[in-house]
Design an enzyme around this catalytic site. Structure first.
Site, short mmCIF file in Angstrom:
data_model
loop_
_atom_site.label_atom_id
_atom_site.label_comp_id
_atom_site.label_asym_id
_atom_site.label_seq_id
_atom_site.Cartn_x
_atom_site.Cartn_y
_atom_site.Cartn_z
N VAL A 127 0.85 -1.19 0.00
CA VAL A 127 0.00 0.00 0.00
C VAL A 127 0.89 1.24 0.00
O VAL A 127 1.83 1.35 0.80
CB VAL A 127 -0.93 0.03 1.24
CG1 VAL A 127 -1.70 1.34 1.31
CG2 VAL A 127 -1.90 -1.15 1.21
N ALA A 182 4.47 4.14 2.90
CA ALA A 182 4.05 2.90 2.24
C ALA A 182 4.26 1.75 3.22
O ALA A 182 4.92 1.91 4.26
CB ALA A 182 4.87 2.67 0.97
N LYS A 183 3.69 0.61 2.92
CA LYS A 183 3.88 -0.58 3.77
C LYS A 183 3.49 -1.81 2.97
O LYS A 183 2.67 -1.74 2.04
CB LYS A 183 2.99 -0.50 5.02
CG LYS A 183 3.53 -1.30 6.20
CD LYS A 183 4.65 -0.55 6.90
CE LYS A 183 5.16 -1.31 8.11
NZ LYS A 183 6.12 -0.51 8.89
N GLY A 184 4.07 -2.95 3.36
CA GLY A 184 3.74 -4.19 2.69
C GLY A 184 3.59 -5.32 3.68
O GLY A 184 3.99 -5.20 4.84
#
Length: 424
Positions: free
Chosen positions: A68, A113-115
């Site tokens: 995201v 952001a992040k995953g």
């Protein structure tokens, strides 16, 4: 009026619900920028990917993965990747949004952001973990890159996983791109000081907060939840400053010693066994009893949503340092404020990790590397300067440090949004 998102259904205390309530609290302090506030309540881009891999026994299995990008107004996306069986799209969205706030709070030229992958990595072999990581990297490769979005380690990910991600991206693009991830091994363009950077940031902000409270670190009692990279590094630095680490909790259990642990002994135990449970230099206690321990400083450095309203009423600490992301739910925040407990929020307290990730990224681009001392001096200067601005904002508006951090960060994000304008 902008409609709420249709693809998540947050509760008040869920990660995205917590984040939205934090944004709502800051809107009165944004002035004319408040017209852009809905920008903060919607991720720019959310990618859900299927990750099929062949297991060692020949079976094919599928994992669900996410990346995201919450906001890219101030620069490329930056944020970790976590491997955990409870990862959801909503959680990754909230973590990406907190990264937007964190990067802006310390004035790094990044968006958030992040995953994540829904997996218990302990159930995979080394080779299965590598295959899953490489397939995930290939799937999200369409939106990551050294100038687009730069992943890093988070829960259950480490330098080896970053090495596989960097190699996979490089193979797919045809050139070695060390700057596509941070938190890499030193030999592959990693930075000195990165491993302990988040814990160091917790210590530096905690030391400043204690000074403002008139609290001596010498002899202060510290309780740490989560004894991984962040919690153990922070505990080590507090112990060096003369504090006593009296309680620790992680997924293997809860331990207590009224006289404080020997940091070298517990660090060796955790390295050997994978957790604090069974440590001989302390007595075991029930997990829920951790929240009743008599301490001056509490460091939640595990997962989000740990300090609930009920636990907030029981805490004995005067100072809470959020090593984890989102460990305190909004109702608990209010209770702690009413009780006069000072909370140094995650979005500044644990920003040491992303700050040294930024240093790593800069070093990769210039192919010129700094010493660990240089990195620690620069980190301390950035963290102390950022905290001072946040504290000044809190004093001026008579608001909590969390709302003040959001006020500083949101103003920077929305100013960038306003100055860039809307395209087309």
């Amino acid at each position: 009026m902008t409609e709420p998102l249709s693809f998540v259904h947050p509760s008040a205390d869920s990660p995205w619900g917590t984040y939205i309530s934090q944004v709502d609290r800051v809107i009165p302090y944004l002035g004319h920028l408040a017209r852009w506030a809905d920008t903060l309540k919607r991720p720019k881009r959310a990618l859900i990917v299927d990750i099929p891999i062949e297991l060692d026994n020949g079976e094919v299995t599928h994992f669900e993965g996410y990346r995201v990008q919450h906001n890219l107004s101030r620069g490329p996306g930056k944020g970790g990747v976590r491997y955990h069986p409870d990862v959801t799209l909503e959680e990754v969205m909230a973590l990406a949004a907190w990264m937007s706030i964190k990067n802006a709070a310390v004035n790094l030229p990044y968006g958030g952001a992040k995953g994540g992958i829904r997996v218990d990595p302990k159930k995979l072999s080394h080779k299965e973990l590598e295959r899953m990581t490489r397939r995930y990297t290939s799937e999200i490769g369409i939106i990551i890159g050294p100038q687009q979005d730069i992943p890093a380690p988070d829960v259950n990910t480490n330098p080896q996983i970053m090495a596989w991600m960097m190699d996979t991206y490089s193979m797919n693009t045809g050139s070695t791109a060390t700057g596509v991830v941070t938190g890499k091994p030193i030999h592959l363009g990693g930075s000195l000081g990165r491993v302990k950077a988040t814990g160091r940031g917790v210590f530096v902000t905690g030391r400043e907060a204690a000074r403002r409270l008139g609290m001596e670190l010498e002899g202060a009692r510290v309780a740490v939840q989560g004894f991984g990279n962040v919690g153990s590094s922070a505990a080590e630095l507090f112990a060096q400053a003369g504090a006593k680490i009296v309680a620790a909790q992680d997924h293997t259990g809860t331990i207590y010693n009224d006289n404080g642990f020997d940091i070298a002994d517990i660090t060796a135990h955790v390295k050997a066994t994978g957790g604090v449970g069974g440590f001989q230099g302390a007595e075991a206690m029930g997990n829920e009893e951790f929240w009743d321990v008599r301490c001056d400083i509490l460091i939640p450095a595990a997962l989000e949503g740990q300090i609930t309203a009920e636990r907030a009423r029981r805490l004995k600490a005067r100072l809470v340092l959020e090593g984890a992301n989102g460990p305190t739910v909004p109702t608990a925040d209010d209770i702690l404020a009413d009780r006069g407990v000072l909370v140094v929020p995650d979005v500044i307290c644990n920003a040491g990790g992303v700050t040294v990730s930024y240093f790593e990224w800069v070093q990769d681009f210039s192919s010129f590397f700094w010493t660990e001392d240089e990195i620690n001096v620069r980190l301390d200067k950035i963290m102390i300067g950022a905290l001072k601005k946040i504290w000044d904002t809190a004093d001026r508006h008579k608001i909590t440090l969390r709302t003040a951090t959001f006020a500083v960060a949101c103003e920077r994000i929305l100013t960038a949004r306003e100055e860039r304008g809307l395209y087309p």
